[in-house]
Design a protein around this motif. Structure first.
Motif, mmCIF file in Angstrom:
data_model
loop_
_atom_site.group_PDB
_atom_site.id
_atom_site.type_symbol
_atom_site.label_atom_id
_atom_site.label_comp_id
_atom_site.label_asym_id
_atom_site.label_seq_id
_atom_site.Cartn_x
_atom_site.Cartn_y
_atom_site.Cartn_z
ATOM 1 N N MET A 1 -7.982 -13.177 -10.326
ATOM 2 C CA MET A 1 -8.607 -12.599 -9.149
ATOM 3 C C MET A 1 -10.078 -12.312 -9.452
ATOM 4 O O MET A 1 -10.512 -12.346 -10.585
ATOM 5 N N THR A 2 -10.840 -11.982 -8.440
ATOM 6 C CA THR A 2 -12.278 -11.772 -8.599
ATOM 7 C C THR A 2 -12.563 -10.373 -9.123
ATOM 8 O O THR A 2 -11.745 -9.469 -9.030
ATOM 9 N N HIS A 3 -13.739 -10.240 -9.655
ATOM 10 C CA HIS A 3 -14.193 -8.941 -10.138
ATOM 11 C C HIS A 3 -15.296 -8.377 -9.250
ATOM 12 O O HIS A 3 -15.933 -7.397 -9.608
ATOM 13 N N LEU A 4 -15.529 -9.012 -8.112
ATOM 14 C CA LEU A 4 -16.604 -8.562 -7.241
ATOM 15 C C LEU A 4 -16.365 -7.165 -6.698
ATOM 16 O O LEU A 4 -17.314 -6.425 -6.469
ATOM 17 N N SER A 5 -15.110 -6.788 -6.500
ATOM 18 C CA SER A 5 -14.844 -5.447 -5.976
ATOM 19 C C SER A 5 -15.342 -4.393 -6.955
ATOM 20 O O SER A 5 -15.864 -3.360 -6.550
ATOM 21 N N CYS A 6 -15.228 -4.655 -8.239
ATOM 22 C CA CYS A 6 -15.762 -3.732 -9.247
ATOM 23 C C CYS A 6 -17.282 -3.756 -9.227
ATOM 24 O O CYS A 6 -17.927 -2.724 -9.383
ATOM 25 N N ASP A 7 -17.854 -4.945 -9.034
ATOM 26 C CA ASP A 7 -19.306 -5.081 -9.051
ATOM 27 C C ASP A 7 -19.958 -4.333 -7.897
ATOM 28 O O ASP A 7 -20.948 -3.643 -8.081
ATOM 29 N N TYR A 8 -19.411 -4.470 -6.689
ATOM 30 C CA TYR A 8 -20.056 -3.755 -5.594
ATOM 31 C C TYR A 8 -19.815 -2.263 -5.694
ATOM 32 O O TYR A 8 -20.663 -1.471 -5.281
ATOM 33 N N ALA A 9 -18.730 -1.862 -6.296
ATOM 34 C CA ALA A 9 -18.519 -0.428 -6.535
ATOM 35 C C ALA A 9 -19.558 0.106 -7.521
ATOM 36 O O ALA A 9 -20.050 1.233 -7.361
ATOM 37 N N LEU A 10 -19.909 -0.699 -8.513
ATOM 38 C CA LEU A 10 -20.950 -0.286 -9.463
ATOM 39 C C LEU A 10 -22.300 -0.159 -8.777
ATOM 40 O O LEU A 10 -23.064 0.769 -9.062
ATOM 41 N N VAL A 11 -22.610 -1.076 -7.890
ATOM 42 C CA VAL A 11 -23.872 -1.004 -7.145
ATOM 43 C C VAL A 11 -23.902 0.267 -6.309
ATOM 44 O O VAL A 11 -24.896 1.003 -6.299
ATOM 45 N N GLU A 12 -22.816 0.550 -5.614
ATOM 46 C CA GLU A 12 -22.768 1.746 -4.781
ATOM 47 C C GLU A 12 -22.849 3.025 -5.622
ATOM 48 O O GLU A 12 -23.511 3.985 -5.226
ATOM 49 N N LYS A 13 -22.218 3.032 -6.791
ATOM 50 C CA LYS A 13 -22.298 4.191 -7.688
ATOM 51 C C LYS A 13 -23.728 4.371 -8.191
ATOM 52 O O LYS A 13 -24.242 5.497 -8.238
ATOM 53 N N ALA A 14 -24.371 3.284 -8.559
ATOM 54 C CA ALA A 14 -25.760 3.360 -9.031
ATOM 55 C C ALA A 14 -26.673 3.888 -7.926
ATOM 56 O O ALA A 14 -27.553 4.721 -8.183
ATOM 57 N N LEU A 15 -26.454 3.450 -6.700
ATOM 58 C CA LEU A 15 -27.240 3.964 -5.577
ATOM 59 C C LEU A 15 -27.005 5.453 -5.376
ATOM 60 O O LEU A 15 -27.947 6.209 -5.126
ATOM 61 N N SER A 16 -25.768 5.856 -5.473
ATOM 62 C CA SER A 16 -25.436 7.275 -5.328
ATOM 63 C C SER A 16 -26.101 8.102 -6.422
ATOM 64 O O SER A 16 -26.675 9.169 -6.147
ATOM 65 N N ASP A 17 -26.052 7.611 -7.657
ATOM 66 C CA ASP A 17 -26.687 8.315 -8.768
ATOM 67 C C ASP A 17 -28.204 8.380 -8.589
ATOM 68 O O ASP A 17 -28.832 9.412 -8.845
ATOM 69 N N MET A 18 -28.789 7.261 -8.149
ATOM 70 C CA MET A 18 -30.235 7.235 -7.924
ATOM 71 C C MET A 18 -30.621 8.236 -6.840
ATOM 72 O O MET A 18 -31.586 8.992 -6.988
ATOM 73 N N ARG A 19 -29.863 8.263 -5.765
ATOM 74 C CA ARG A 19 -30.163 9.191 -4.664
ATOM 75 C C ARG A 19 -30.034 10.633 -5.127
ATOM 76 O O ARG A 19 -30.862 11.476 -4.790
ATOM 77 N N ALA A 49 -30.105 -3.217 -2.248
ATOM 78 C CA ALA A 49 -28.868 -2.978 -3.000
ATOM 79 C C ALA A 49 -27.680 -2.867 -2.043
ATOM 80 O O ALA A 49 -26.598 -3.401 -2.323
ATOM 81 N N ARG A 50 -27.865 -2.199 -0.920
ATOM 82 C CA ARG A 50 -26.774 -2.105 0.063
ATOM 83 C C ARG A 50 -26.438 -3.478 0.649
ATOM 84 O O ARG A 50 -25.271 -3.813 0.863
ATOM 85 N N GLN A 51 -27.470 -4.265 0.902
ATOM 86 C CA GLN A 51 -27.234 -5.624 1.400
ATOM 87 C C GLN A 51 -26.488 -6.455 0.348
ATOM 88 O O GLN A 51 -25.581 -7.221 0.689
ATOM 89 N N ALA A 52 -26.869 -6.314 -0.899
ATOM 90 C CA ALA A 52 -26.191 -7.049 -1.972
ATOM 91 C C ALA A 52 -24.732 -6.611 -2.087
ATOM 92 O O ALA A 52 -23.838 -7.449 -2.234
ATOM 93 N N ALA A 53 -24.486 -5.300 -2.019
ATOM 94 C CA ALA A 53 -23.108 -4.803 -2.102
ATOM 95 C C ALA A 53 -22.273 -5.336 -0.940
ATOM 96 O O ALA A 53 -21.126 -5.742 -1.129
ATOM 97 N N GLU A 54 -22.855 -5.365 0.250
ATOM 98 C CA GLU A 54 -22.123 -5.890 1.409
ATOM 99 C C GLU A 54 -21.846 -7.380 1.239
ATOM 100 O O GLU A 54 -20.744 -7.859 1.549
ATOM 101 N N ALA A 55 -22.801 -8.123 0.732
ATOM 102 C CA ALA A 55 -22.586 -9.553 0.486
ATOM 103 C C ALA A 55 -21.484 -9.751 -0.554
ATOM 104 O O ALA A 55 -20.651 -10.650 -0.413
ATOM 105 N N MET A 56 -21.455 -8.913 -1.588
ATOM 106 C CA MET A 56 -20.404 -9.009 -2.597
ATOM 107 C C MET A 56 -19.041 -8.707 -1.991
ATOM 108 O O MET A 56 -18.049 -9.357 -2.314
ATOM 109 N N ARG A 57 -18.984 -7.719 -1.085
ATOM 110 C CA ARG A 57 -17.720 -7.397 -0.408
ATOM 111 C C ARG A 57 -17.222 -8.603 0.390
ATOM 112 O O ARG A 57 -16.045 -8.954 0.333
#
Length: 71
Positions: A1-19, A49-57
């Motif tokens: 299976m793909t690992h993209l679900s983990c990748d976009y979760a990491l992007v969203e976590k990084a955004l949350s931490d940055m904010r 980053a949000r656009q990238a996370a959505e594309a990964m989803r």
């Protein structure tokens, strides 16, 4: 299976931490330079980053469908 679900979760976590770090810096930095920095740097980073996370989803969903169809 793909690992993209983990990748976009990491992007969203990084955004949350940055904010959170950015919000915390506001206690000691409240001037035009802060506003300019947010406008010129943080807002574009968040947008892309949000656009990238959505594309990964979406890609994750497409890949999962393709795998299911091949089984």
């Amino acid at each position: 299976m793909t690992h993209l679900s983990c990748d976009y979760a990491l992007v969203e976590k990084a955004l949350s931490d940055m904010r959170a770090a950015w919000d915390a810096s506001g206690a000691g930095w409240r001037d035009q330079a802060r506003h300019d920095f947010a406008h010129d740097h943080l807002e574009p980073i968040e947008l892309h980053a949000r656009q990238a996370a959505e594309a990964m989803r979406r890609l994750d969903s497409l890949l999962r469908d393709a795998v299911r169809q091949c089984l």
